[in-house]
Design a protein around this motif. Sequence first.
Motif, short mmCIF file in Angstrom:
data_model
loop_
_atom_site.label_atom_id
_atom_site.label_comp_id
_atom_site.label_asym_id
_atom_site.label_seq_id
_atom_site.Cartn_x
_atom_site.Cartn_y
_atom_site.Cartn_z
N MET A 170 0.85 -1.19 0.00
CA MET A 170 0.00 0.00 0.00
C MET A 170 0.88 1.24 0.00
SD MET A 170 -2.74 1.87 0.08
CE MET A 170 -4.01 0.66 -0.02
N LEU A 171 0.45 2.22 -0.71
CA LEU A 171 1.16 3.50 -0.77
C LEU A 171 1.21 4.17 0.60
CD1 LEU A 171 -0.66 4.86 -3.94
CD2 LEU A 171 1.72 4.14 -3.85
N ASN A 172 2.31 4.84 0.88
CA ASN A 172 2.35 5.67 2.09
C ASN A 172 1.39 6.83 1.87
OD1 ASN A 172 4.30 4.16 3.40
ND2 ASN A 172 6.00 5.36 2.56
N HIS A 173 0.55 7.08 2.87
CA HIS A 173 -0.44 8.14 2.71
C HIS A 173 -0.78 8.76 4.06
CE1 HIS A 173 -2.83 4.47 3.44
NE2 HIS A 173 -3.69 5.27 4.02
N ARG A 174 -1.40 9.93 3.97
CA ARG A 174 -1.82 10.67 5.16
C ARG A 174 -3.32 10.93 5.04
NH1 ARG A 174 -2.23 16.24 6.12
NH2 ARG A 174 -1.25 16.66 4.11
N VAL A 175 -4.07 10.58 6.07
CA VAL A 175 -5.52 10.77 6.06
C VAL A 175 -5.84 12.26 6.11
CG1 VAL A 175 -7.69 10.35 7.30
CG2 VAL A 175 -5.95 8.54 7.16
N LEU A 176 -6.68 12.69 5.17
CA LEU A 176 -7.14 14.08 5.14
C LEU A 176 -8.54 14.21 5.74
CD1 LEU A 176 -6.01 15.08 1.52
CD2 LEU A 176 -4.85 15.59 3.67
N PHE A 177 -9.43 13.26 5.39
CA PHE A 177 -10.81 13.29 5.89
C PHE A 177 -11.21 11.88 6.26
CE2 PHE A 177 -10.33 16.50 2.52
CZ PHE A 177 -10.44 17.65 3.31
N ASP A 178 -11.60 11.67 7.51
CA ASP A 178 -11.97 10.33 7.96
C ASP A 178 -13.42 10.02 7.57
OD1 ASP A 178 -13.66 11.54 9.90
OD2 ASP A 178 -12.16 11.34 11.47
N GLU A 179 -13.84 8.78 7.84
CA GLU A 179 -15.17 8.32 7.45
C GLU A 179 -16.28 9.19 8.01
OE1 GLU A 179 -15.93 3.90 7.44
OE2 GLU A 179 -14.00 3.95 8.50
N GLN A 180 -16.19 9.53 9.28
CA GLN A 180 -17.25 10.32 9.92
C GLN A 180 -17.34 11.72 9.33
OE1 GLN A 180 -14.82 8.58 11.64
NE2 GLN A 180 -16.15 6.84 12.10
N THR A 181 -16.21 12.32 9.06
CA THR A 181 -16.19 13.66 8.47
C THR A 181 -16.80 13.65 7.08
OG1 THR A 181 -14.20 14.19 9.75
CG2 THR A 181 -14.67 15.59 7.83
N ILE A 182 -16.46 12.63 6.29
CA ILE A 182 -17.02 12.50 4.94
C ILE A 182 -18.53 12.29 5.02
CG2 ILE A 182 -17.08 11.09 2.84
CD1 ILE A 182 -14.07 10.47 3.42
N ALA A 183 -18.98 11.39 5.88
CA ALA A 183 -20.42 11.10 6.00
C ALA A 183 -21.20 12.35 6.38
CB ALA A 183 -20.64 9.99 7.02
N ALA A 184 -20.67 13.13 7.31
CA ALA A 184 -21.36 14.35 7.74
C ALA A 184 -21.43 15.36 6.59
CB ALA A 184 -20.65 14.96 8.94
N ARG A 185 -20.34 15.48 5.84
CA ARG A 185 -20.32 16.45 4.73
C ARG A 185 -21.23 16.01 3.59
NH1 ARG A 185 -21.00 21.12 3.20
NH2 ARG A 185 -19.83 21.83 1.38
N VAL A 186 -21.29 14.71 3.30
CA VAL A 186 -22.19 14.23 2.26
C VAL A 186 -23.64 14.54 2.65
CG1 VAL A 186 -23.09 12.15 1.10
CG2 VAL A 186 -20.62 12.47 1.36
N GLN A 187 -23.99 14.35 3.92
CA GLN A 187 -25.35 14.66 4.38
C GLN A 187 -25.64 16.16 4.24
OE1 GLN A 187 -27.44 12.06 5.21
NE2 GLN A 187 -28.97 13.65 5.03
N GLU A 188 -24.66 17.00 4.57
CA GLU A 188 -24.83 18.46 4.41
C GLU A 188 -25.03 18.81 2.93
OE1 GLU A 188 -21.52 20.63 6.06
OE2 GLU A 188 -21.60 19.45 7.92
N LEU A 189 -24.22 18.23 2.06
CA LEU A 189 -24.38 18.48 0.62
C LEU A 189 -25.76 18.06 0.15
CD1 LEU A 189 -20.91 17.29 -0.76
CD2 LEU A 189 -21.80 19.63 -0.83
N ALA A 190 -26.22 16.90 0.60
CA ALA A 190 -27.54 16.41 0.20
C ALA A 190 -28.64 17.39 0.61
CB ALA A 190 -27.80 15.03 0.80
N ARG A 191 -28.54 17.95 1.81
CA ARG A 191 -29.55 18.92 2.27
C ARG A 191 -29.58 20.15 1.37
NH1 ARG A 191 -28.26 16.93 7.43
NH2 ARG A 191 -26.56 18.39 7.76
N VAL A 192 -28.42 20.66 1.00
CA VAL A 192 -28.35 21.85 0.14
C VAL A 192 -28.87 21.52 -1.26
CG1 VAL A 192 -26.79 23.54 -0.92
CG2 VAL A 192 -26.47 22.88 1.47
#
Length: 180
Positions: A1-23
């Motif tokens: 697996m490539l070395n990587h750094r997490v930018l947005f975790d699962e919970q953050t993504i889920a919350a933002r997707v819900q916000e986008l859906a509302r808008v």
Amino acid sequence: MLNHRVLFDEQTIAARVQELARVIARDLPEPTPVLIGMLTGAFIFLADLVRALGRLGIEPQVDFMAVSHYGPLVASSGLVQIYKDRAVEIKGRPVLLVDDILDSGQTLSMVRDHLAARGPSWLRTCVLLDKPSRREIAISADYIGFEVPNAWIIGYGMDASGEGRALPYVASVERKGEQG
């Protein structure tokens, strides 16, 4: 697996997707839009967005386009090709074009213009990630999940030469010698 750094975790993504859906639900002219996802990077984002819209009483019809300007390496070729066009008739319908990342703007601009020529009643763009530092074409998405730095992004459907697509979070690939 490539070395990587997490930018947005699962919970953050889920919350933002819900916000986008509302808008998006608030802006839609009718509750039965066509959502067109860009394969393959946006398939997870599109699925989560469709479910989030469904929880808000929106019943989208889903279609996909396969468009690419990336070769086997992690650099853009600059050439945009449509490999699979949408199958659903969009004339007179509200359409939301969904992509994983807005980078140079070449793909989103070309596909948006391609869809606009088919006469939708409403056409908007939604991207999970925006990378404005790489923009070559003056375009911005109507709905944006997160802004990201100029790095190669993997996870949540996005990959680097086939690696990282199944990660449940969004991460930046670290080049040799980089420290996270």
